[in-house]
Design a protein around this motif. Structure first.
Motif, PDB file in Angstrom:
ATOM      1  N   GLN A 289       0.816  -1.225   0.000  1.00  0.00           N
ATOM      2  CA  GLN A 289       0.000   0.000   0.000  1.00  0.00           C
ATOM      3  C   GLN A 289       0.851   1.276   0.000  1.00  0.00           C
ATOM      4  O   GLN A 289       0.437   2.302  -0.526  1.00  0.00           O
ATOM      5  N   ILE A 290       2.039   1.188   0.594  1.00  0.00           N
ATOM      6  CA  ILE A 290       2.900   2.385   0.641  1.00  0.00           C
ATOM      7  C   ILE A 290       3.323   2.734  -0.786  1.00  0.00           C
ATOM      8  O   ILE A 290       3.234   3.881  -1.228  1.00  0.00           O
ATOM      9  N   GLN A 291       3.756   1.688  -1.512  1.00  0.00           N
ATOM     10  CA  GLN A 291       4.185   1.929  -2.889  1.00  0.00           C
ATOM     11  C   GLN A 291       3.006   2.398  -3.745  1.00  0.00           C
ATOM     12  O   GLN A 291       3.156   3.265  -4.603  1.00  0.00           O
ATOM     13  N   GLN A 292       1.833   1.831  -3.481  1.00  0.00           N
ATOM     14  CA  GLN A 292       0.648   2.231  -4.258  1.00  0.00           C
ATOM     15  C   GLN A 292       0.338   3.726  -4.080  1.00  0.00           C
ATOM     16  O   GLN A 292      -0.018   4.416  -5.028  1.00  0.00           O
ATOM     17  N   VAL A 293       0.496   4.197  -2.850  1.00  0.00           N
ATOM     18  CA  VAL A 293       0.229   5.617  -2.572  1.00  0.00           C
ATOM     19  C   VAL A 293       1.243   6.494  -3.306  1.00  0.00           C
ATOM     20  O   VAL A 293       0.894   7.515  -3.914  1.00  0.00           O
ATOM     21  N   ILE A 294       2.503   6.063  -3.282  1.00  0.00           N
ATOM     22  CA  ILE A 294       3.547   6.821  -3.990  1.00  0.00           C
ATOM     23  C   ILE A 294       3.204   6.877  -5.484  1.00  0.00           C
ATOM     24  O   ILE A 294       3.214   7.946  -6.106  1.00  0.00           O
ATOM     25  N   ASP A 295       2.871   5.719  -6.040  1.00  0.00           N
ATOM     26  CA  ASP A 295       2.564   5.658  -7.480  1.00  0.00           C
ATOM     27  C   ASP A 295       1.339   6.503  -7.817  1.00  0.00           C
ATOM     28  O   ASP A 295       1.313   7.196  -8.829  1.00  0.00           O
ATOM     29  N   LYS A 296       0.347   6.429  -6.977  1.00  0.00           N
ATOM     30  CA  LYS A 296      -0.883   7.180  -7.237  1.00  0.00           C
ATOM     31  C   LYS A 296      -0.606   8.686  -7.278  1.00  0.00           C
ATOM     32  O   LYS A 296      -1.049   9.398  -8.168  1.00  0.00           O
ATOM     33  N   LEU A 297       0.184   9.154  -6.299  1.00  0.00           N
ATOM     34  CA  LEU A 297       0.458  10.591  -6.245  1.00  0.00           C
ATOM     35  C   LEU A 297       1.408  11.022  -7.366  1.00  0.00           C
ATOM     36  O   LEU A 297       1.306  12.137  -7.882  1.00  0.00           O
ATOM     37  N   LEU A 298       2.316  10.121  -7.744  1.00  0.00           N
ATOM     38  CA  LEU A 298       3.195  10.445  -8.877  1.00  0.00           C
ATOM     39  C   LEU A 298       2.366  10.608 -10.148  1.00  0.00           C
ATOM     40  O   LEU A 298       2.635  11.474 -10.984  1.00  0.00           O
ATOM     41  N   ALA A 299       1.322   9.784 -10.251  1.00  0.00           N
ATOM     42  CA  ALA A 299       0.475   9.858 -11.439  1.00  0.00           C
ATOM     43  C   ALA A 299      -0.448  11.078 -11.380  1.00  0.00           C
ATOM     44  O   ALA A 299      -0.764  11.677 -12.403  1.00  0.00           O
ATOM     45  N   ASP A 300      -0.906  11.423 -10.188  1.00  0.00           N
ATOM     46  CA  ASP A 300      -1.813  12.562 -10.049  1.00  0.00           C
ATOM     47  C   ASP A 300      -1.571  13.232  -8.702  1.00  0.00           C
ATOM     48  O   ASP A 300      -2.050  12.770  -7.653  1.00  0.00           O
ATOM     49  N   LEU A 301      -0.839  14.326  -8.765  1.00  0.00           N
ATOM     50  CA  LEU A 301      -0.453  15.040  -7.549  1.00  0.00           C
ATOM     51  C   LEU A 301      -1.662  15.538  -6.757  1.00  0.00           C
ATOM     52  O   LEU A 301      -1.591  15.763  -5.549  1.00  0.00           O
ATOM     53  N   ASN A 302      -2.778  15.728  -7.467  1.00  0.00           N
ATOM     54  CA  ASN A 302      -3.962  16.284  -6.808  1.00  0.00           C
ATOM     55  C   ASN A 302      -4.904  15.217  -6.275  1.00  0.00           C
ATOM     56  O   ASN A 302      -5.986  15.534  -5.785  1.00  0.00           O
ATOM     57  N   SER A 303      -4.486  13.964  -6.357  1.00  0.00           N
ATOM     58  CA  SER A 303      -5.393  12.894  -5.957  1.00  0.00           C
ATOM     59  C   SER A 303      -5.770  12.995  -4.474  1.00  0.00           C
ATOM     60  O   SER A 303      -4.931  13.270  -3.614  1.00  0.00           O
ATOM     61  N   ALA A 304      -7.036  12.782  -4.195  1.00  0.00           N
ATOM     62  CA  ALA A 304      -7.507  12.688  -2.805  1.00  0.00           C
ATOM     63  C   ALA A 304      -7.826  11.227  -2.486  1.00  0.00           C
ATOM     64  O   ALA A 304      -8.622  10.924  -1.603  1.00  0.00           O
ATOM     65  N   ARG A 305      -7.199  10.317  -3.262  1.00  0.00           N
ATOM     66  CA  ARG A 305      -7.469   8.880  -3.085  1.00  0.00           C
ATOM     67  C   ARG A 305      -6.256   8.128  -2.538  1.00  0.00           C
ATOM     68  O   ARG A 305      -6.221   6.903  -2.611  1.00  0.00           O
TER      69      ARG A 305
END
Ligand SMILES: O=c1ccn([C@H]2C[C@H](O)[C@@H](COP(=O)(O)O)O2)c(=O)[nH]1
Length: 502
Positions: A289-305
């Protein structure tokens, strides 16, 4: 002297009776942070009298010794000092030192007369307990350290096979003085506390709970003082963590390294350790989950997910569910904040370690995002929501000491910047004028005018309910001075922040 070998003994705990595993033998087994079930499953109840966890030398040993004095059939003590966590608390070492080195008269942190254990770890026994009883206990109970679960189990079995011994005397019980705290009224739900560092925020938290928390049963033995939904915001924890000098926190740098690994790394399952947050985050649900959060934010800095979840609906209904349940990472205004939610949080003993571990996780995520992108992100605040934010009764005295020694210094070192803005007050042409300005560039965003301080403060409070308490009180006193000047028809005697010129 030996006793009838078929005799079964019943251990009777005066303190913490519901936190022990009971057998019928003559050996007490003490673990530190290793869960007691990890030992119990290797033994027959006839082999031991009781298995219990001893977390703290200053609070736990006193109760344990009192229980031992009440159970003179106990002739053996096995102290498990196996994991880093066991050793960090120091309680096992201090208990062993009581039996090895003894104790002497001294003073507690609270300057109360007490028996101080001769140990490098500070441990106390109440002065009400007679010296002769303590000496009798030391000479009557054989105490051994075990460095692993296997060693502990073997020792207990060895003692269990020995001829039963007679109790060394009659049960002894000594009075215990308790101090009921004075509690101020306060909000019941939802509390906000902000500080620059974890250390500073912790002192404010301890103060808030001790002064306004409600005393309730803990669900174990004893009571805790509790606030519901406490949000702590740490704004400026430095990269290498701030430890006060001398360190008044219940955590030091050595343990922090170990603890950070429990949050960031996927540790293999260890006997006696229930779960680690690292396991839950890295692999428990089949994904990192830690890596998933990093990847998600790298893909979309504005993500609230960017969410990490630790609660396992299929497992956590009964046995040792995690206290940390939800982590959310959000980038706003180019800074990365992390918000963590605990269903239950021991604010005195566990919160500083929890906060530092989460800060390390926040740093890791921030670092990875900066490394793998061109974003010039800053690290933002760490926010921890503790739903049951409590202090156990056996920490109340230590909590009072922390408040006494540090709270007023921390309050004195505050700055006066209120994010809700500032107010400039003047008296002009028969009116009190109040201009509300932004905190940074000082732009006027609102203007009030009137003759009555009461009417003005009501309007200001209704429009700006988030004003800091001290700021609001200050405004009240300034407005009252302005009203006095107006009433005397001497507008010139009022100047903000100065005494009235009369
Ligand atoms: O990371 C942790 C783990 C545990 N606890 C505290 C909260 C409770 O005081 C106790 C757990 O009790 P249960 O609700 O699990 O019974 O441990 C924390 O504060 N932080």
């Amino acid at each position: 002297m030996t006793a009838n070998s078929s005799q079964f003994y019943q251990y009777k705990a005066l303190y913490k009776p519901n936190q022990l595993i009971y057998g019928q033998g003559q050996t007490v087994i003490i673990t530190g942070w290793t869960v007691k079930g990890a030992i119990a499953k290797h033994l027959h109840p006839q082999d031991y009298a009781v298995i219990g966890q001893l977390y703290s030398p200053s609070r736990g040993i006193n109760l344990l010794i009192r229980n031992l004095l009440f159970n003179p059939h106990i002739r053996y003590l096995v102290v498990l000092n196996a994991t880093r966590e066991d050793k960090n608390a120091g309680a096992g070492t201090c208990l062993l030192d009581f039996f090895r080195n003894g104790f002497e008269e001294g003073l507690s942190d609270n300057k109360q007369r007490c028996w101080v254990i001769r140990s490098i770890i500070r441990g106390y026994i109440d002065f009400e307990v007679e010296r002769s009883a303590l000496e009798k206990l030391r000479s009557s109970v054989e105490c051994q350290e075990a460095k692993s679960i296997t060693e502990a189990v073997n020792l207990v079995k060895f003692y269990g096979q020995k001829q039963k011994l007679e109790p060394w005397g009659l049960p002894l019980e000594y009075p215990m003085s308790t101090v009921a705290p004075t509690i101020l009224p306060g909000q019941r739900y939802g509390h906000r506390i902000e500080g620059k560092t974890i250390a500073e925020t912790w002192v404010k938290i301890i103060h808030r709970i001790k002064t306004t928390g409600t005393i309730r049963p803990t669900g174990y033995d004893g009571q805790w003082q509790e606030l519901i939904d406490l949000m702590a915001i740490v704004t400026d924890e430095p990269p290498d963590f701030y430890f006060p000098e001398p360190n008044y926190l219940p955590i030091n740098r050595d343990f922090l390294q170990e603890y950070i690994s429990q949050i960031l790394d996927d540790l293999p399952k260890q006997e006696g350790v229930k779960y680690t947050y690292g396991q839950r985050l890295r692999s428990w649900f089949g994904s990192d989950q830690i890596q998933q959060v990093i990847d998600k934010l790298l893909a979309d800095l504005n993500s609230a997910r960017a969410v990490m979840s630790l609660w396992d609906v299929t497992h956590d209904a009964n046995d040792s569910p995690p206290c940390l349940n939800h982590i959310w990472v959000r980038i706003v205004d180019n800074e990365l904040s992390l918000t963590a939610t605990f269903r239950s949080n021991d604010m005195f003993s566990a919160w500083p370690a929890n906060a530092m571990g989460l800060r390390a996780l926040q740093q890791h995520i921030w670092h990875e995002i900066c490394k793998h992108s061109t974003h010039q992100l800053k690290i933002g605040p760490l926010i921890i929501i503790s739903q049951s934010a409590h202090i156990y009764d056996d920490c109340w005295e230590n909590a009072e000491n922390v408040i006494q020694s540090h709270y007023s210094k921390i309050c004195a070192s505050r700055d006066y910047a209120d994010p809700a803005g500032s107010f400039v007050i003047t008296v002009q042409d028969g009116n009190i004028i109040v201009e509300h300005m932004t905190p940074g560039s000082g732009e006027v965003v609102n203007c009030y005018s009137g003759k009555s301080a009461t009417q003005l403060y009501r309007e200001i409070a209704a429009n700006s309910p988030g004003l800091q308490v001290e700021h609001a009180i200050y405004l009240g006193s300034e407005l009252q001075k302005a009203e006095i000047a107006l009433g005397m028809n001497k507008e010139f005697i009022y100047e903000q922040d100065k005494r009235l010129k009369i």
